[in-house]
Write a protein that holds these residues in place. Sequence first.
Motif, mmCIF file in Angstrom:
data_model
loop_
_atom_site.group_PDB
_atom_site.id
_atom_site.type_symbol
_atom_site.label_atom_id
_atom_site.label_comp_id
_atom_site.label_asym_id
_atom_site.label_seq_id
_atom_site.Cartn_x
_atom_site.Cartn_y
_atom_site.Cartn_z
ATOM 1 N N HIS A 233 10.629 -30.423 -41.327
ATOM 2 C CA HIS A 233 11.392 -31.259 -42.256
ATOM 3 C C HIS A 233 10.712 -32.590 -42.529
ATOM 4 N N LYS A 234 9.918 -33.097 -41.562
ATOM 5 C CA LYS A 234 9.270 -34.391 -41.777
ATOM 6 C C LYS A 234 8.126 -34.262 -42.771
ATOM 7 N N ARG A 235 7.380 -33.158 -42.648
ATOM 8 C CA ARG A 235 6.289 -32.950 -43.602
ATOM 9 C C ARG A 235 6.841 -32.667 -44.994
ATOM 10 N N ILE A 236 7.939 -31.931 -45.060
ATOM 11 C CA ILE A 236 8.546 -31.667 -46.366
ATOM 12 C C ILE A 236 9.053 -32.979 -46.958
ATOM 13 N N GLY A 237 9.612 -33.850 -46.098
ATOM 14 C CA GLY A 237 10.036 -35.161 -46.570
ATOM 15 C C GLY A 237 8.851 -35.949 -47.122
ATOM 16 N N TYR A 238 7.721 -35.848 -46.430
ATOM 17 C CA TYR A 238 6.484 -36.504 -46.851
ATOM 18 C C TYR A 238 6.069 -36.006 -48.233
ATOM 19 N N LEU A 239 6.122 -34.675 -48.408
ATOM 20 C CA LEU A 239 5.755 -34.098 -49.710
ATOM 21 C C LEU A 239 6.707 -34.596 -50.794
ATOM 22 N N TYR A 240 8.005 -34.589 -50.482
ATOM 23 C CA TYR A 240 8.984 -35.084 -51.453
ATOM 24 C C TYR A 240 8.672 -36.525 -51.833
ATOM 25 N N LEU A 241 8.391 -37.359 -50.811
ATOM 26 C CA LEU A 241 8.186 -38.785 -51.063
ATOM 27 C C LEU A 241 7.015 -38.997 -52.016
ATOM 28 N N PHE A 242 5.889 -38.339 -51.744
ATOM 29 C CA PHE A 242 4.711 -38.614 -52.562
ATOM 30 C C PHE A 242 4.809 -37.945 -53.931
ATOM 31 N N THR A 243 5.412 -36.755 -53.986
ATOM 32 C CA THR A 243 5.595 -36.122 -55.296
ATOM 33 C C THR A 243 6.497 -36.981 -56.168
ATOM 34 N N ALA A 244 7.605 -37.453 -55.589
ATOM 35 C CA ALA A 244 8.537 -38.249 -56.376
ATOM 36 C C ALA A 244 7.903 -39.568 -56.789
ATOM 37 N N THR A 245 7.036 -40.135 -55.923
ATOM 38 C CA THR A 245 6.352 -41.362 -56.303
ATOM 39 C C THR A 245 5.416 -41.111 -57.480
ATOM 40 N N PRO B 25 17.954 -34.893 -39.803
ATOM 41 C CA PRO B 25 17.805 -34.317 -38.460
ATOM 42 C C PRO B 25 17.553 -35.371 -37.394
ATOM 43 N N LEU B 26 16.778 -36.419 -37.726
ATOM 44 C CA LEU B 26 16.492 -37.447 -36.724
ATOM 45 C C LEU B 26 17.747 -38.231 -36.376
ATOM 46 N N GLN B 27 18.575 -38.513 -37.382
ATOM 47 C CA GLN B 27 19.753 -39.344 -37.119
ATOM 48 C C GLN B 27 20.831 -38.600 -36.355
ATOM 49 N N TRP C 220 15.200 -44.170 -34.086
ATOM 50 C CA TRP C 220 14.259 -45.178 -33.600
ATOM 51 C C TRP C 220 13.988 -45.038 -32.109
ATOM 52 N N SER C 221 14.562 -44.012 -31.466
ATOM 53 C CA SER C 221 14.313 -43.833 -30.038
ATOM 54 C C SER C 221 13.115 -42.942 -29.789
ATOM 55 N N ILE C 222 12.559 -42.355 -30.845
ATOM 56 C CA ILE C 222 11.457 -41.418 -30.658
ATOM 57 C C ILE C 222 10.196 -41.982 -31.296
ATOM 58 N N PRO C 223 9.017 -41.417 -30.974
ATOM 59 C CA PRO C 223 7.765 -41.979 -31.490
ATOM 60 C C PRO C 223 7.690 -41.946 -33.014
ATOM 61 N N SER C 224 6.793 -42.791 -33.544
ATOM 62 C CA SER C 224 6.530 -42.793 -34.982
ATOM 63 C C SER C 224 5.082 -42.409 -35.192
ATOM 64 N N PRO C 225 4.744 -41.399 -35.960
ATOM 65 C CA PRO C 225 5.664 -40.416 -36.504
ATOM 66 C C PRO C 225 6.213 -39.531 -35.391
ATOM 67 N N PRO C 226 7.368 -38.949 -35.579
ATOM 68 C CA PRO C 226 7.969 -38.151 -34.507
ATOM 69 C C PRO C 226 7.138 -36.901 -34.241
ATOM 70 N N PRO C 227 7.121 -36.437 -32.995
ATOM 71 C CA PRO C 227 6.463 -35.160 -32.723
ATOM 72 C C PRO C 227 7.173 -34.036 -33.477
ATOM 73 N N VAL C 228 6.519 -32.907 -33.583
ATOM 74 C CA VAL C 228 7.037 -31.838 -34.442
ATOM 75 C C VAL C 228 8.440 -31.407 -34.010
ATOM 76 N N TYR C 229 8.742 -31.541 -32.720
ATOM 77 C CA TYR C 229 10.050 -31.101 -32.225
ATOM 78 C C TYR C 229 11.065 -32.242 -32.228
ATOM 79 N N ASN C 230 10.673 -33.427 -32.699
ATOM 80 C CA ASN C 230 11.527 -34.626 -32.755
ATOM 81 C C ASN C 230 11.952 -35.121 -31.378
ATOM 82 N N PHE C 231 12.857 -34.370 -30.737
ATOM 83 C CA PHE C 231 13.423 -34.827 -29.463
ATOM 84 C C PHE C 231 12.989 -33.872 -28.367
ATOM 85 N N ALA C 232 12.297 -34.405 -27.356
ATOM 86 C CA ALA C 232 11.899 -33.546 -26.241
ATOM 87 C C ALA C 232 13.141 -32.965 -25.581
ATOM 88 N N GLU C 233 14.154 -33.803 -25.433
ATOM 89 C CA GLU C 233 15.443 -33.329 -24.942
ATOM 90 C C GLU C 233 16.480 -33.741 -25.964
#
Lengths: 676, 228, 125
Positions: free
Chosen positions: A29-41, A100-102, A511-524
């Motif tokens: 979902h993060k990469r798809i968000g990235y694609l959306y962001l740049f396409t829309a820009t 998903p992150l929130q 904001w509790s996880i790394p930036s950019p988040p790992p592919v699984y977002n939350f280890a736990e």
Amino acid sequence: MATLAAPAFAAPIERSDGGFLSWLGTTDHKRIGYLYLFTATGFLLWGGGEAMLMRWQLRAPNQHFLSAEQYNQLFTMHGTTMIFLVVMPLSAAFFNLLVPLQIGARDVAFPRLNAFSYWVYLLGGLFISVPIIFNAGPNGGWFGYAPLTTTTYSPGLNIDFWVAGLQILGISSLAAGFNFITTIINMRAPGMNLMRMPMFTWMAFVVQFLIVLAFPVITIALVFLLFDRFFGTNFYEIAAGADPLLWQHLFWIFGHPEVYILVLPAFGLVSEVLPTFSQKPLFGYPVMVYSGILIGFLGFGVWAHHMFAVGMGPIADTVFGVTTMLIAIPTGVKIFNWIFTMWGGSVRFTTASMFAIGLVAMFTIGGISGVMHSSPPADLQQTDTYFVVAHFHYVLFGGSLMGLFAGIYYYYPKLTGHLLDEGLGKWHFWLNLIGSNLAFFPMHFSGLLGMPRRIYTYDANQGWDTFNLLSSIGAFIVGFATLILVYNMLVNRKRGRLAGNNPWGAGTLEWSIPSPPPVYNFAEIPRVTSRYPVWDLTAPELTAAVPHTLRGDEMVTAQVGGVSAGQMSVPADRRPAAAAGAGLHAPPARVPSAEELGIPIPYTTTKPFFTALGIIVMFGGLLLTRMENKIPGWAVLALGAATLVGGLYWWLTSPLEPEHEHAGAHGAAPHHAHAH
Amino acid sequence: MDSFAMPDVIVPAAGVEHTYTTTGLPHRKIGIWAFIGSECMLFASLISTYLIYKGRSVVGPFPHEAWTDPSTGHHFRAILNIPVTSASTFVLLMSSLAMVLALAAVENRDKPKVTMGEKILGSSKLWLFMTALLGTTFLGFQAFEFTSFVHEGVSIRTNLFGSSFFTLTGFHGAHVTAGVLWLCTMLAVDFKRGLGPKDALNVDIMALYWHFVDVVWIAIFTLVYLIR
Amino acid sequence: MTSPESHHGQTAAALAAQGHLEGAVHEHPTWSTYWKVATILTVITVAEVWCYYVPSFVASVWFVPVLLALSALKFGIVVLFYMHLKYDHKLFRALFTGPLIVAMFTIVALLFLFGKVAVRLGLLS
């Protein structure tokens, strides 16, 4: 437990690979968000360029830089591009990145459907915007009123591209709508109950319902138009007894909820930005939630205020006037809540917070001129003049886009790991604010002086000359400011200052996880005990007044005469130490990979892309049937349909992720969803 | 709640975590209900248009009244054929019965079946086949109806009635067709490896879609065919 | 729209109580309910068609309301029993009835706007 966080200034995780196929097949979902962001820009620059051309024409009276036909195509595509290819997808970029992150999830409910939504958007966007280069762009206005858009009055391919293109884009939005409804209902981490969801996720939730209820209506209106144009039906043929208002009603039943689809995500972003930069919880959280829901419901009951000028009679005018005035109340409530969020807080002026404050001011102006339209007699004077153009640009530019810009500055570091340049950001903000007011405020006056919208040139000495010159200067300032943003985004994508987990000192889960988040977002998967889980650990004094629970999944209740009194505040020293975001201050550590943690990750797959491609080819074939020889058209259409059906079967009979292979692939149903 | 004992942070037991959902409900079922909600608006738009244009056709033939073409003197009888459509309505209703029996058979596949009645009721293949067959029969009725209407002189281009009628019922028919394809796919899987309780969710969402299509027909039958 | 607090605190309970996550509440009605429902649906359909063939009834003011009520009844029965909303999670009821209400409202509003339904408001009419 300490794996939730990377060190504050560690190098961001390198995306595993940047190969073309990995992007074509991504389900993250993060990469798809990235694609959306740049396409829309990219489409933002395209639609902005169209605006620049129009403003160059209108800078002075009697200009003929553009022909009337070119101008028609430009204003049609400027509106269509900005609404369907810029603001909605920019919102979708944030839905993808943030929801998903929130809520503490590892992906959306249907990751492949999510990729499908993006590819349909990209291909449909190209389908509808490329024709203007060949002077065959849609030219019926963004709301394409029939019967003007029937073959009698618009015989060319222009409107065909528009009808088919919007149909395609609707599929993308609907698919994403089902996906995010399911995600938000069903993928919240334990303890993330509905009244703890971050406001952006709440607004995203409301917007998904608006999308899945409003888009079917325009789908049908477009089907009628498509049938009229291709198969000779009579839906909009006045001679056959058709009603010229049918299209208008169906369009605006979609069109008005669409306005809220465009603006609510920006409201959500501002509701994230302002608490962070005021270092205060959002003021009146439950009221913000209820007003968002109320806007959503009332949004379906105001559509005919776009049609006061057609003469619907006193009863309809009264009803729709009153509902329109009503909907201003929950909207106004939000404005006051933002102001009270800042009130008494320690406000920091970063680019993000400046854009957020800019939204509050600019949207208020647009909202006030909106209430002016709710009175039918006043509306009759303003409708179809530049006054209306001024109104909806304050709402959609000053509202939606400034909120989305705030979101870009705020969340870009979460997406890329690198901060945008604040100096350039402030240039962008001030030029944008000055330019947009210079462009849009004079339109109020030119409109009240009688300048109709959508005229390609105008005669001198009608009192409009100065206002139009000012608008044009303002528009070019805005255009320049937008280039600064794009430059800032491109340059700092990999080279900007390192962000760390929580560069702004924010309080929500992402904001509790790394930036950019790992592919699984939350280890736990985190357990959430309040609205601001990160602040509970970093700044518990900020959240003293926010309801808390001890473990997250149960209410801390007080029994008052046998009746539960609901959530209570738990003092900071009694809160569980290891709540979500634990390990924020953990020592530097490497972020482990998904394999190391044993977290199944969906396969990379191009099946959604090919399924999306089938849809585009189908509509392309339909347009080809307008040729003298119909055989190639029908052949291409059949090819597209076969690709679509084949792609769907191929997709739905293959497992989503490694684990499902052992569980027995039971995905034979031709249903567009495969559970995570 | 205590049975869900956890360490301090959140570590649901391995395996559970992966299928964890907030509501305990499966994603796909929430997705299909959201889809059905959306379809309500799709058919609401189609039905509204049919009703708005009812009685506004400039020329005939008309659904409920006979009409004589003033230019040719040709006489057209009322177009709608209530006996045939009543039969097809009944067929679609019965397909819904077959569908619930198919779902029940899939869910109870592992239960022992002794009597002939239990064996018949417990055969998911039989009931999936019956559902698909009844659905196809409904489509056959619709094909017959469409062709006979065209022969009698009303096509999708003839008048507002023709346009709105064929589009509304055609959209419904397209939904039935998609449902029949879905049923046939499921039937093929049943023949290939047998459908059991773990497939109940997939059959369930298909059944929900199928019943929704039936429910839409209930509305269409009354609003289009019966109310004059 | 689901009510804001509806899922609060039931996550763990849902997990613990269900054991497996198929989610559908398995108290589906049985064969005897199904065939009775089918019989009722058939009877109502027969009644509807019968109404259509009684000219005096077609001419009366009751014709349209009775047909609408009968089809609404059929609609409700199929949704409650065959789509088992009567037995299922209330979330599904919300996901269906919310959009259904918006859809019905839209149909009725459009019929008003196009003069298919009229209200006489005395002075205003």
